[in-house]
Design an enzyme around this catalytic site. Structure first.
Site, PDB file in Angstrom:
ATOM      1  N   ASP A  56     -13.460 -40.121 -52.374  1.00  0.00           N
ATOM      2  CA  ASP A  56     -14.322 -39.984 -51.191  1.00  0.00           C
ATOM      3  C   ASP A  56     -15.784 -40.207 -51.565  1.00  0.00           C
ATOM      4  O   ASP A  56     -16.661 -40.242 -50.696  1.00  0.00           O
ATOM      5  CB  ASP A  56     -14.098 -38.638 -50.481  1.00  0.00           C
ATOM      6  CG  ASP A  56     -14.429 -37.449 -51.356  1.00  0.00           C
ATOM      7  OD1 ASP A  56     -14.708 -37.634 -52.564  1.00  0.00           O
ATOM      8  OD2 ASP A  56     -14.394 -36.316 -50.840  1.00  0.00           O
ATOM      9  N   SER A  57     -16.045 -40.415 -52.859  1.00  0.00           N
ATOM     10  CA  SER A  57     -17.379 -40.864 -53.280  1.00  0.00           C
ATOM     11  C   SER A  57     -17.761 -42.147 -52.566  1.00  0.00           C
ATOM     12  O   SER A  57     -18.934 -42.513 -52.526  1.00  0.00           O
ATOM     13  CB  SER A  57     -17.408 -41.087 -54.799  1.00  0.00           C
ATOM     14  OG  SER A  57     -16.345 -41.929 -55.196  1.00  0.00           O
ATOM     15  N   GLU A  96     -14.417 -31.946 -63.418  1.00  0.00           N
ATOM     16  CA  GLU A  96     -15.722 -32.606 -63.226  1.00  0.00           C
ATOM     17  C   GLU A  96     -16.869 -31.683 -63.664  1.00  0.00           C
ATOM     18  O   GLU A  96     -16.845 -30.467 -63.405  1.00  0.00           O
ATOM     19  CB  GLU A  96     -15.900 -33.014 -61.745  1.00  0.00           C
ATOM     20  CG  GLU A  96     -17.268 -33.665 -61.498  1.00  0.00           C
ATOM     21  CD  GLU A  96     -17.379 -34.440 -60.197  1.00  0.00           C
ATOM     22  OE1 GLU A  96     -16.388 -34.549 -59.437  1.00  0.00           O
ATOM     23  OE2 GLU A  96     -18.489 -34.952 -59.943  1.00  0.00           O
TER      24      GLU A  96
HETATM   25  O1  KIV Z   1     -14.626 -39.079 -55.161  1.00  0.00           O
HETATM   26  C1  KIV Z   1     -14.532 -39.461 -56.345  1.00  0.00           C
HETATM   27  O2  KIV Z   1     -14.831 -40.612 -56.685  1.00  0.00           O
HETATM   28  C2  KIV Z   1     -14.035 -38.512 -57.324  1.00  0.00           C
HETATM   29  C3  KIV Z   1     -14.090 -38.909 -58.757  1.00  0.00           C
HETATM   30  C4  KIV Z   1     -15.451 -39.077 -59.235  1.00  0.00           C
HETATM   31  C5  KIV Z   1     -13.296 -38.012 -59.623  1.00  0.00           C
HETATM   32  O3  KIV Z   1     -13.616 -37.463 -56.979  1.00  0.00           O
END
Ligand code: KIV
Length: 273
Positions: free
Chosen positions: A49-50, A187
């Site tokens: 969701d990044s 994380e």
């Molecule tokens: O949303 C994301 O990209 C993530 C990763 C960075 C682990 O959760």
């Protein structure tokens, strides 16, 4: 239908079984062309969701919707043939109840064809993880720094220095592993704690800002490709510097368009005589 000649996609169970063999290679992917390029080199591709921040310029991941995740999940599935593909459950799509989590996870699996879902949370999400895994949904956990909680935790910083923080992350990882997650993202967590968790749980830890002691690594692909000039936290390494390459290409294009040197003769359709 024959499956002869088809490349088999890596499954969540195979990712789980990689613990203790070699480091697991993972990256985020959001689109078909990038998935095509990353797939041969990765064991796991995550539609994180990044994407809300990376692709859509949002300030946090909180505004990301299920529809956005499904659309990008479909795109990545069209490009990735080998890697295990996991889609993030976005904020608000699973925290209400385990039934809500199942309903939305099932939608993601059906509409994208991906291999599983990721959700953030520790002890408070263990019941949900067990509910999903017992009903056929492979779950990738996510503990330590949890970006979806930004509004209550108040910031992006590494965790685990105080006994209180370390105890919480330790218990969160244990609860999610025991609930049936096939692997867990750890994380923004200090190295000794990431190492201790990795050694104490049965499933692989995939670190981001959690040191090489984890069973595998994940980075946001746009970060490691150097697409952002103005964002380079300590845990990110640029394996390429694409931002200046793209800027220079756009500048060269603009110059040629203005000078009428592009398109050239080789780019023009002529009428054959
Ligand atoms: O949303 C994301 O990209 C993530 C990763 C960075 C682990 O959760």
């Amino acid at each position: 239908m024959s499956t002869i000649g088809q490349t088999k996609r890596i499954t969540p169970a195979q990712i789980e079984a990689m613990k203790g063999t070699r480091p697991i290679v993972s990256l985020t992917a959001y689109t078909t062309p990038i998935a095509r390029l990353l797939d041969p080199h990765c064991d796991l591709l995550l539609i994180g969701d990044s994407l809300g921040m990376v692709l859509y310029g949002m300030e946090s991941t909180v505004g990301v919707t299920l529809e956005m995740m499904i659309a990008h999940g479909q795109g990545v599935m069209r490009g990735a043939k080998k890697a295990c593909v996991i889609v993030d459950l976005p904020f608000g799509s699973y925290q209400e109840s385990k039934e809500q989590a199942f309903r939305n996870a099932a939608r993601i699996l059906k509409e994208t064809g991906c291999n599983g879902v990721k959700l953030e949370g520790g002890e408070e999400m263990a019941e949900t993880v067990a509910f999903l895994t017992h009903r056929g949904v492979p779950v990738f956990g996510h503990v330590g720094l949890m970006p979806q909680l930004i509004n209550t935790t108040g910031g992006y910083r590494s965790l685990g220095r105080s006994d209180k923080e370390a105890d919480k992350i330790r218990l969160d990882a244990k609860a999610i592993a025991e609930a049936g997650a096939f692997a867990i993202v750890v994380e923004g967590t200090v190295e000794p704690l990431a190492r201790e968790i990795t050694q104490s749980i049965a499933v692989p830890t995939i670190g981001i800002g959690a040191s090489a002691a984890c069973d595998g690594q994940i980075l946001v692909s746009d970060d490691m490709l150097g697409l952002f000039n103005d964002f380079k936290p300590r845990f990110v390494k640029h394996f390429a510097e694409l931002a200046p390459v793209i800027s220079k290409a756009a500048e060269a294009y603009a110059e040629e368009v203005k000078a009428r040197t592009f398109p050239g003769a080789e780019h023009i359709f002529q009428v054959k005589k």
